[in-house]
Enzyme design. Structure first.
Site, PDB file in Angstrom:
ATOM      1  N   GLY A  39       0.790  -1.227   0.000  1.00  0.00           N
ATOM      2  CA  GLY A  39       0.000   0.000   0.000  1.00  0.00           C
ATOM      3  C   GLY A  39       0.820   1.275   0.000  1.00  0.00           C
ATOM      4  CE  LYS A  50       9.085   8.011   8.504  1.00  0.00           C
ATOM      5  NZ  LYS A  50       7.672   8.364   8.265  1.00  0.00           N
ATOM      6  CB  ALA A 321       1.266   2.099   9.006  1.00  0.00           C
ATOM      7  CG  HIS A 445      22.739   4.742  34.338  1.00  0.00           C
ATOM      8  ND1 HIS A 445      22.295   6.026  34.108  1.00  0.00           N
ATOM      9  CD2 HIS A 445      24.090   4.819  34.492  1.00  0.00           C
ATOM     10  CE1 HIS A 445      23.335   6.842  34.116  1.00  0.00           C
ATOM     11  NE2 HIS A 445      24.441   6.146  34.346  1.00  0.00           N
TER      12      HIS A 445
END
Ligand code: FAD
Ligand code: NAI
Length: 466
Positions: A39, A50, A321, A445
């Site tokens: 699509g 992207k 999407a 971390h």
């Protein structure tokens, strides 16, 4: 040929629906008029944009950020042809992937335009004019959306382009005028600005990114302006005259007043998208559409006609999407007699610029309008160790929690990789979690995600690193 379910359109809504239906044991066919599956999203939307955002970001980093990290390279040179080839490889890889998945799930794929003749009857007209009629118990319409046109302005995909043309410009425009400060305008504006264009964004409203949290949009606009974007807010384009050397764009204040003319090499029209139902034969079978042309469905995605369903961009809701995909899964499950469901309160939205903008749930404006009392916890990336060491400190995380119950109602992030960070908030909200749940969850971390935890702690004014 006879099927349990025929899906018209193989975008993220349609192909996902077909696969889920096949997983549930149905005999499934898809009808797609494009040569490739996937699509808008895979061919001319999410995936190619992207690819260009990734490549152009790297180009900018090589030019501006490497030296500061002690990486000495010559000034990068743009090979646009190769960048577009990189984009095409990404498209091909993804569309072939969908083709493989359809085959793997034993789904029959018909190439041609689908038209609903009657409930249970779909006609497929191939490009060469051959027509065949398929029979089925259920039909799912997943025909998506198309570019919204600016009245009086012709998109020629040469000088005046839609997102599709803006994904394949053969040369970097000197001056790019973008009409619409929505997601497409800011993402594709970013691509061409990074590659060297001077970008002016003309937006009808007095803000960018309508629908996103106001504070986030304001801060984001400031960041984009620092990158070189020029904004003409509260303005409308009333005329675009094209000639051999580009375009003259007439811009007027939205409320009326003196017009201004801006010269442009390329004009990108990005003022939204409209549902695509051309040639489907909706009127002939009595399928209702609303004022905006969207197919009207009930809570089970069923149209006014029993056995005919619709999902994705062609129905109401955000044109995303992942929203289409989730609806595809839900409707396949509903058709199979299961309890398919989409939680529209928890659909993340991401703008893949630099920095990224990501959000899930309610904005402050929406909470105020609904009269819901809420607490705010905010944490800036300037105080996050990982962001500091990477020297990518623009942005913040904002957690909005119900003032009485502490349930998280919305999370908004501007920052590098915000689009990856938003999902812990989505999972938390899916489970009805509180800011305290988030604040007490151990975060590794050093990660940027610690800023999400700290913002949750800030709801009760106990952030540590601030
Ligand atoms: P579509 O993807 O539009 O697919 C519909 C398919 O149906 C098409 O292939 C069409 O050819 C076919 N079709 C139509 N009519 C017929 C017919 N009669 N017979 C046979 N086939 C037919 N969303 C995101 O979530 N993230 C993003 O990063 C993102 N980036 C985007 C960037 C751009 C430039 C654009 C334009 C959109 C972007 N979107 C993004 C939006 C996203 O592409 C859509 O929300 C998504 O594709 C909708 O999926 P869908 O399955 O409903 O329809
Ligand atoms: P949009 O709806 O995001 O933005 C359109 C903008 O144009 C709005 O700010 C609107 O106020 C403005 N506008 C409308 N008419 C105007 C006019 N005449 N003059 C000036 N400004 C005008 O639409 P966009 O950017 O075209 O994207 C279409 C759809 O595609 C969106 O619904 C979006 O969700 C989807 N998309 C999603 C992406 C993502 O998730 N990262 C990326 C790209 C598109």
């Amino acid at each position: 040929m006879s099927y349990d379910t025929i899906v018209i359109g193989t975008g993220p809504g349609g192909y996902v629906c077909a696969i889920r239906a096949a997983q549930l044991g149905q005999k499934v066919a898809v009808v797609e008029k494009r040569k490739t599956h996937g699509g808008t999203c895979l061919n001319v939307g999410c995936i190619p944009s992207k690819a260009l955002l990734h490549a152009s970001h790297r180009f900018e980093e090589a030019g501006h950020a490497f030296a500061g990290m002690g990486i000495s390279v010559a000034a990068p040179k743009l090979d646009l042809k190769q960048m577009l080839a990189f984009k095409q490889e990404g498209i091909d890889g993804n569309t072939k992937g969908v083709e493989f998945l359809l085959k793997k799930n034993k789904i029959d794929a018909f190439n041609g335009t689908g038209r609903i003749l009657a409930p249970g009857k779909v006609e497929v007209k191939a490009e060469d004019g051959t027509v065949q009629t398929l029979e089925t118990k259920n039909i799912v319409i997943a025909t998506g959306s198309d570019v919204a046109q600016l009245p009086g302005v012709t998109i020629d995909e040469k000088v005046v382009v839609s997102s599709t043309g803006a994904l394949e410009l053969s040369k970097v425009p000197g001056k790019l005028v973008v009409v619409g400060a929505g997601v497409i305008g800011l993402e594709l504006g970013s691509v061409w600005r990074r590659l060297g264009a001077e970008v002016t964004v003309v937006e009808f409203l007095d803000r960018i990114l309508p629908g996103m949290d106001g504070e986030v949009a304001k801060n984001f606009q400031r960041m984009l302006a620092k990158q070189g974007f020029a904004f003409k807010l509260g303005s409308k384009v009333t005329k675009v005259e094209t000639g051999a050397d580009g375009a003259k764009v007439t811009v007027e204040p939205a409320a009326g007043g003196a017009a201004d003319v801006i010269e442009a090499d390329i004009v990108l029209v990005a003022i939204g998208r409209v549902p695509y139902t051309k040639g489907l034969g909706l009127d002939d079978v009595g399928i209702e559409t609303d004022k905006r042309g969207r197919i009207v469905v009930d809570a089970h995605f069923q149209t006014k006609v029993p056995g005919i369903y619709a999902i994705g961009d062609v129905i109401a809701g955000p044109m995303l999407a992942h929203k289409a995909e989730d609806e595809g899964v839900a409707v396949a499950e509903i058709i199979a007699g299961k309890a398919g469901h989409v939680n529209y309160d928890v659909i993340p939205g991401v703008v893949y610029t630099f920095p990224e903008v990501a959000a899930v749930g309610k904005t402050e404006e929406e909470l105020k309008e609904a009269g819901i009392a809420y607490s705010v916890g905010k944490f800036p990336f300037t105080a996050n160790g990982r962001a500091k060491v990477n020297q990518e400190t623009d942005g913040f995380v904002k957690v909005l929690a119900d003032a009485t119950t502490d349930k998280v109602l919305g999370v908004h992030v501007i920052g590098a990789e915000a689009g990856e960070m938003i999902h812990e908030a989505a999972v938390l909200m899916e489970f009805g979690g509180s800011s305290e749940d988030l604040a007490r969850t151990c975060h590794a971390h050093p990660t940027r995600s610690e800023a999400v935890k700290e913002a949750a702690m800030a709801v009760e004014k106990r952030a540590i690193h601030m």
